[in-house]
Design an enzyme around this catalytic site. Structure first.
Site, PDB file in Angstrom:
ATOM      1  N   GLU A  64       3.730   9.623  10.835  1.00  0.00           N
ATOM      2  CA  GLU A  64       4.056  10.814  10.029  1.00  0.00           C
ATOM      3  C   GLU A  64       5.547  11.096  10.094  1.00  0.00           C
ATOM      4  O   GLU A  64       6.167  11.020  11.162  1.00  0.00           O
ATOM      5  CB  GLU A  64       3.264  12.022  10.530  1.00  0.00           C
ATOM      6  N   ASP A 208       5.827   8.377 -15.841  1.00  0.00           N
ATOM      7  CA  ASP A 208       4.809   7.663 -15.076  1.00  0.00           C
ATOM      8  C   ASP A 208       4.796   6.226 -15.621  1.00  0.00           C
ATOM      9  O   ASP A 208       4.243   5.967 -16.689  1.00  0.00           O
ATOM     10  CB  ASP A 208       3.464   8.357 -15.286  1.00  0.00           C
ATOM     11  N   LYS A 237      -0.317  -2.729 -10.324  1.00  0.00           N
ATOM     12  CA  LYS A 237      -0.640  -3.114 -11.699  1.00  0.00           C
ATOM     13  C   LYS A 237       0.280  -4.272 -12.085  1.00  0.00           C
ATOM     14  O   LYS A 237       0.248  -5.316 -11.447  1.00  0.00           O
ATOM     15  CB  LYS A 237      -0.526  -1.895 -12.620  1.00  0.00           C
ATOM     16  N   ARG A 243      -2.388  -1.959  -3.328  1.00  0.00           N
ATOM     17  CA  ARG A 243      -2.727  -0.664  -3.949  1.00  0.00           C
ATOM     18  C   ARG A 243      -1.932   0.425  -3.251  1.00  0.00           C
ATOM     19  O   ARG A 243      -2.235   0.817  -2.129  1.00  0.00           O
ATOM     20  CB  ARG A 243      -4.217  -0.393  -3.828  1.00  0.00           C
TER      21      ARG A 243
HETATM   22  N1  DSN Z   1      -7.071   3.868 -13.626  1.00  0.00           N
HETATM   23  C1  DSN Z   1      -5.857   3.222 -14.073  1.00  0.00           C
HETATM   24  C2  DSN Z   1      -6.063   2.404 -15.295  1.00  0.00           C
HETATM   25  O1  DSN Z   1      -7.009   1.648 -15.322  1.00  0.00           O
HETATM   26  O2  DSN Z   1      -5.269   2.476 -16.215  1.00  0.00           O
HETATM   27  C3  DSN Z   1      -4.743   4.162 -14.257  1.00  0.00           C
HETATM   28  O3  DSN Z   1      -4.421   4.735 -13.046  1.00  0.00           O
END
Ligand code: DSN
Length: 421
Positions: A64, A208, A237, A243
């Protein structure tokens, strides 16, 4: 003090001997990821190095606080790991300040609300049904319950973002926070236009970039960092990491952001994820990542073009990024049964709302497709054209079982030629 590198570790009991039930499930998941063409726009294949870092013993530790200001002893190496991750993120994205601790995208976005707003303040963001995200003020999310969120959508004629409309809404509602970014919009964003609107009404501009962060890193999408006060992103992504999430911001907002993440929303950071983010950023800084990002866009374009040739309607008419949103209404088929049929055919997708959808989110009229995962495995335009052909075959056959079985054989054969990281 120098710490020796341990080369001989004590004999470790493997998962398959201690927990064969779980080991079998994870092995089956490996096989699923290997054998199927994964087209979920928000997924990818993390490298072996990233997965190794995310499973490292640094996960055993509590930390922390922030480097140099923790609430526990034993932070000598964790501090270095977190500083390396931050330095690499700053270098990759040209950011003044980076926080690598948010546990995932939704907490990262919530930290922005906490840092800049009081409950009830007004936010202007893209609506979920037109491609926004739950945390951009959907009524189902805490962000839509605690704040007064006004939504912009796509232009009914062009189905593109209309900056004049966003400006009108901003002048009318005077938001404190303006959010740009999306989960299902296949065009690039005009960050300068968003900046001008935010300045005109004195709003904080948040972008975002979770979906397209990898494209920004690889130079295949304009960067929001020079324009936004604050940029949030997940790391798993198109960026192809573990993640997790990061927040990038201007130096003037650093203290507010850090305080909102910890202690505002979270306790200890997930140190193994921080380590894996550092490795991800190291990979994204390499020249070949630019090739990857460019290929993601080329592949999504090939997929969209192939689908259009088969008579599918693509929302916005094509793509400039890694995703394709198909409006299935002219095909007389709903998203959910098609996604289920495609999964059986070895093509993993997700059903998705399309703008002005007259069907419920549980069975909407759209299908969302993305190129990041299969581009990582080496698919190029020719393979993405075949994907369009397979989708058309399944649809044109009315989801016939025999056709689905035949396509499944063919998709698995193609996957066998492209190794999984
Ligand atoms: N749940 C994600 C998606 O599939 O686009 C976005 O956070």
């Amino acid at each position: 003090m120098q710490y020796p590198v341990i080369t001989a570790t004590p004999a470790a009991a493997s998962l398959s001997s201690t927990d064969p039930q779980l080991a079998a499930l994870l092995a089956a998941e490996d096989a699923r990821q290997h054998d199927k063409i994964r087209l979920i726009a928000s997924e990818n294949y993390a490298s072996a190095a990233v997965r190794e870092a995310s499973a490292s013993r640094i996960t055993n530790q509590y930390s922390e606080g922030y480097p140099g200001a923790r609430y526990y002893e034993g932070q000598q190496l964790v501090d270095q790991v977190e500083r390396v991750a931050i330095a690499r993120a700053k270098m990759l994205f040209g950011a003044e300040h980076v926080n690598v601790q948010p546990h995932s995208g939704s907490p990262a976005n919530l930290a922005i609300y906490l840092a800049f707003l009081k409950p009830g303040d007004t936010v202007l963001a893209m609506q979920l049904a037109h491609g926004g995200h739950l945390t951009h003020g959907s009524k189902a999310s805490i962000t839509g319950k605690y704040w007064n969120v006004v939504h912009y959508g796509l232009d009914p004629e062009t189905r593109l973002i209309n900056y004049a409309t966003i400006r009108e809404l901003a002048l009318q509602h005077r938001p404190k926070l303006l959010i740009a970014g999306h989960s299902a919009y296949s065009r690039q964003l005009d960050f300068a236009a968003f900046r001008a609107i935010a300045d005109e009404v004195g709003a904080i501009l948040m972008v975002d970039m979770a979906h397209f962060a990898g494209l920004v890193a690889g130079g295949a999408h304009p960067s929001p960092v020079p324009y936004a006060d604050v940029v949030t992103t997940t790391t798993h992504k198109s960026l192809r990491g573990p993640r997790g999430a990061m927040i990038l911001c201007r130096a003037e907002h650093a203290a507010k952001i850090d305080k909102a993440v910890f202690p505002g929303l979270q306790g200890g950071p997930h140190n193994a994820i921080t380590a894996a983010i550092a490795t991800t950023l190291h990979e994204a800084l390499r020249p070949e990542f630019a090739d990857y990002a460019a290929q993601c866009v080329a592949n999504a374009r090939a997929l969209a073009a192939g689908l259009i040739e088969h008579g599918f309607e693509i929302v916005t008419g094509g793509t400039d990024n890694h995703l394709v949103l198909v409006d299935l209404r002219n095909k007389g088929i709903a998203g959910k049964p098609l996604a289920a049929a495609l999964d059986r055919a070895g093509l993993v997708t997700n059903y998705n709302a399309v703008p002005w959808d007259d069907q419920p989110p549980q069975n909407p009229s759209g299908l969302r497709l993305g190129s990041p995962s299969m581009t990582t495995r080496g698919f190029r335009e020719a393979e993405f054209r075949r994907i369009a052909d397979w989708i058309a075959r399944v649809v044109d056959a009315g989801l016939d079982d025999a056709v689905i079985a035949q396509v499944a054989t063919e998709t698995q054969a193609l996957c066998a030629r492209f190794p999984m990281p």
